[in-house]
Design a protein around this motif. Structure first.
Motif, PDB file in Angstrom:
ATOM      1  N   LYS A 138     -22.228  -9.851  54.388  1.00 39.40           N
ATOM      2  CA  LYS A 138     -21.252  -9.501  55.463  1.00 39.40           C
ATOM      3  C   LYS A 138     -19.980  -9.694  54.698  1.00 39.40           C
ATOM      4  CE  LYS A 138     -20.337 -11.713  59.986  1.00 39.40           C
ATOM      5  NZ  LYS A 138     -20.720 -12.878  60.881  1.00 39.40           N
ATOM      6  N   LYS A 140     -16.727  -8.963  55.531  1.00 41.60           N
ATOM      7  CA  LYS A 140     -15.631  -9.220  56.134  1.00 41.60           C
ATOM      8  C   LYS A 140     -14.348  -8.118  55.760  1.00 41.60           C
ATOM      9  CE  LYS A 140     -15.764 -12.178  58.822  1.00 41.60           C
ATOM     10  NZ  LYS A 140     -16.195 -12.139  60.326  1.00 41.60           N
ATOM     11  N   ASN A 207     -22.034 -15.164  54.758  1.00 40.45           N
ATOM     12  CA  ASN A 207     -22.074 -13.706  54.052  1.00 40.45           C
ATOM     13  C   ASN A 207     -23.006 -13.110  53.061  1.00 40.45           C
ATOM     14  OD1 ASN A 207     -19.254 -15.611  54.190  1.00 40.45           O
ATOM     15  ND2 ASN A 207     -18.884 -13.686  55.010  1.00 40.45           N
ATOM     16  N   ASP A 400     -16.854  -6.697  60.858  1.00 43.07           N
ATOM     17  CA  ASP A 400     -17.881  -7.840  61.088  1.00 43.07           C
ATOM     18  C   ASP A 400     -19.421  -7.458  60.868  1.00 43.07           C
ATOM     19  OD1 ASP A 400     -18.065 -10.663  61.880  1.00 43.07           O
ATOM     20  OD2 ASP A 400     -19.154 -10.029  63.748  1.00 43.07           O
ATOM     21  N   CYS A 401     -19.347  -6.243  60.291  1.00 42.14           N
ATOM     22  CA  CYS A 401     -20.594  -5.729  60.130  1.00 42.14           C
ATOM     23  C   CYS A 401     -21.421  -6.430  58.665  1.00 42.14           C
ATOM     24  CB  CYS A 401     -20.755  -4.331  60.298  1.00 42.14           C
ATOM     25  SG  CYS A 401     -19.902  -3.533  58.592  1.00 42.14           S
ATOM     26  N   SER A 402     -22.664  -6.098  58.551  1.00 38.92           N
ATOM     27  CA  SER A 402     -23.356  -6.306  57.296  1.00 38.92           C
ATOM     28  C   SER A 402     -23.974  -5.176  56.570  1.00 38.92           C
ATOM     29  CB  SER A 402     -24.490  -7.138  57.292  1.00 38.92           C
ATOM     30  OG  SER A 402     -23.980  -8.661  57.939  1.00 38.92           O
TER      31      SER A 402
END
Ligand SMILES: O=P(O)(O)O[C@@H]1[C@@H](OP(=O)(O)O)[C@H](OP(=O)(O)O)[C@H](O)[C@H](OP(=O)(O)O)[C@H]1OP(=O)(O)O
Ligand SMILES: Nc1ncnc2c1ncn2[C@@H]1O[C@H](COP(=O)(O)OP(=O)(O)OP(=O)(O)O)[C@@H](O)[C@H]1O
Length: 489
Positions: A138, A140, A207, A400-402
């Motif tokens: 993740k 950020k 993360n 905010d996606c992964s």
């Protein structure tokens, strides 16, 4: 999937975030993603169906266009027998991390999203028998705001992730500050990317996760999670990276395996395998603002040196595309908030217009087309304000996606079913890259974002800058003293 014949024993807990919980099928490469809500917040089945359908539409009509179709898996809404959902909920409860149990899985509507299991190579068929390693990152927000509306001076120098770390440690969310800085990962410079990935491996927080054959083998769920154990991780990774077992063990082996993993992930992240149409045709806002965050330990250690920090990302790669979408946040929350207030005032006067303004969907092609207007000249209209608000929501989603990277070893000359291949020092992997958690951020969260942003920047300025100044001042005094002496002489 035959929704009529569902057996909870075929499904196992896979993971969860703040808003959804995911279960994976034991044999087939599919997951079910359920929404979660605080116990007091009851939603009707229709509302839940609409919410899930909006998630699918948004992925399909907006994120696929921006990021490219090979990276985005939209899934579909499925209706499941309520008995199955209730029994599944009981079955997985004990596996849920305590910190996530403030919200309950929706067991009342029977609706969920069915998606490919991205922790295995992307396919809807039966699980392949080849071992599969999957790294979820993740990343950020990868840029420092360039908007002239930003009034907090520190925001021009330090990225949001690094600032937020201080607050997260202060509030007990995590135990220690991570050395990871998103700007290093997004730099496109291999050295910086290696540093960023190693930092994530040291302090994974939320993360980084690593799965082996679909099972989580590395990553933490909350501040109480045990510390990172690289020896154990290397033990899991060794058969992937040193198939003929050339190294026996010990810290040398651990370091070699971790280095190989970091190098492979970097190569995959820099690859641009996407053949999507619109994703490559769309010209994003263009990279602006400082390329280095002052708080990044990598950058700090290279201050004053000739550092190769700005190699930039190749345009086809997913990191580049994600960053472009993040940069739809052209004005920063400081510039956006007054525009949000303008839309709010309009809606207070004309509440019936909410639907027409597509605030809660539908997320169709018309919605997508309006996002392409990158002008920042405010003509005072609600239309301008609304476009910026919607762009901000999309940008926040991309922040905010992964990213899921699945790696599967393949033989030297075997064809890899047309999947791209990446080499490590002793092995060869077929890989796939996908994005997950592309749920559009709600319009209602904007006031919260505004407050949180101020809190993060103020807290950082108060603690870190105060500390830096205290540490710097004796040195400055020394040099001032020295200058004075020289003047006197
Ligand atoms: O605000 P941030 O940057 O802390 O991000 C939140 C995430 O925290 P993180 O910093 O990644 O630990 C947060 O993640 P966690 O729950 O901390 O794992 C959520 O992803 C949250 O999104 P949403 O409200 O569930 O849609 C995220 O909120 P949004 O700001 O993306 O809405
Ligand atoms: N299609 C998928 N395949 C495999 N694993 C998945 C898939 N979708 C989600 N997951 C796993 O489930 C976890 C939670 O999913 P997701 O990030 O979508 O939750 P969320 O609640 O929306 O997150 P957030 O906290 O960011 O709001 C992910 O971190 C990932 O490990």
């Amino acid at each position: 999937m035959d929704e009529g014949k569902m057996d909870e024993n075929e499904w196992g807990y896979h993971g969860e975030g703040n808003k959804s919980l995911v279960v994976a099928h034991a044999q087939r490469c599919v997951v079910l993603r359920f929404l979660k809500f605080p116990p007091s917040r009851k939603k009707t089945s229709e509302e839940i169906f609409e919410h899930l359908q909006n998630i699918v539409d948004f992925s399909k009509n907006v994120m696929r266009e921006f990021l490219g179709e090979s990276y985005v898996h939209c899934g579909e809404v499925v209706q499941l027998p309520l008995d199955f959902v209730k029994q599944l909920c009981v079955k997985i409860q004990s596996e849920r991390p305590e910190s996530r149990c403030d919200k309950d899985l929706d067991t009342l509507s029977g609706y969920a999203l069915c998606l490919p299991n991205l922790a295995r190579l992307q396919t809807y068929c039966f699980a392949e028998h080849r071992p599969i390693l999957c790294v979820e990152i993740k990343p950020k927000c990868g840029f420092i705001p360039f908007s002239s509306d930003v009034m907090h001076e520190v925001k021009h120098k330090v990225c949001r992730y690094c600032m937020h770390q201080r607050l997260k440690v202060e509030t007990g969310k995590w135990k220690q500050i991570s050395k990871y800085c998103p700007l290093d990962l997004y730099s496109g410079n291999k050295q910086r990317m290696h540093f960023a990935l190693k930092s994530l491996l040291h302090e994974a927080q939320n993360n980084l996760k690593i799965f082996k054959n679909g099972e989580l083998i590395y990553g933490c769920t909350d501040a109480r999670s045990p510390v990172a154990d690289w020896t154990e991780l290397a033990h899991h990774l060794k058969p992937f990276f040193f198939p003929s077992n050339g190294l026996t063990g010990g810290s040398h082996c651990t370091r070699a395996v971790i280095r190989d993993l970091v190098h492979v992930i970097t190569r995959v992240l820099l690859s641009g395998s996407d053949k999507g149409r619109a994703g490559t045709l769309w010209r994003g806002p263009g990279l602006r603002g400082p390329r280095v965050c002052e708080a990044s330990p990598f950058s700090r250690s290279r201050q004053g040196k000739n550092s190769p920090e700005c190699s930039g990302l190749p345009k086809g790669c997913l990191l580049y595309k994600t960053l472009q979408v993040q940069m739809l946040d052209l004005l920063d929350i400081e510039g956006l908030y007054p525009l949000y207030r303008r839309v709010e005032r309009y809606l207070e006067e004309f509440p019936e217009q909410r639907k027409m303004l597509q605030i809660d969907g539908p997320y169709d092609d018309a919605f997508y087309q309006k996002l392409l207007d990158l002008s920042t000249e405010d003509d005072g209209t609600v239309a301008f304000a609304l476009t910026k608000v919607q762009q901000y929501r999309v940008a926040m989603t991309a922040k905010d996606c992964s990213i899921m990277i699945a790696l599967s070893p393949c033989l030297q000359d075997a064809s890899s079913d047309q999947r791209p291949v990446v080499l490590s020092s002793r092995s060869r992997f077929a890989f796939s890259v996908s994005v997950l958690d592309l749920d559009l951020k709600p319009y209602e969260s904007i006031p919260h974002q505004y407050k949180l942003d101020g809190k993060i920047a103020n807290f950082y300025s108060k603690t870190v800058h105060a500390k830096d100044t205290a540490m710097m001042s004796p040195r400055f005094k020394e040099s001032e003293d020295c200058t004075l002496v020289l003047h006197k002489v």
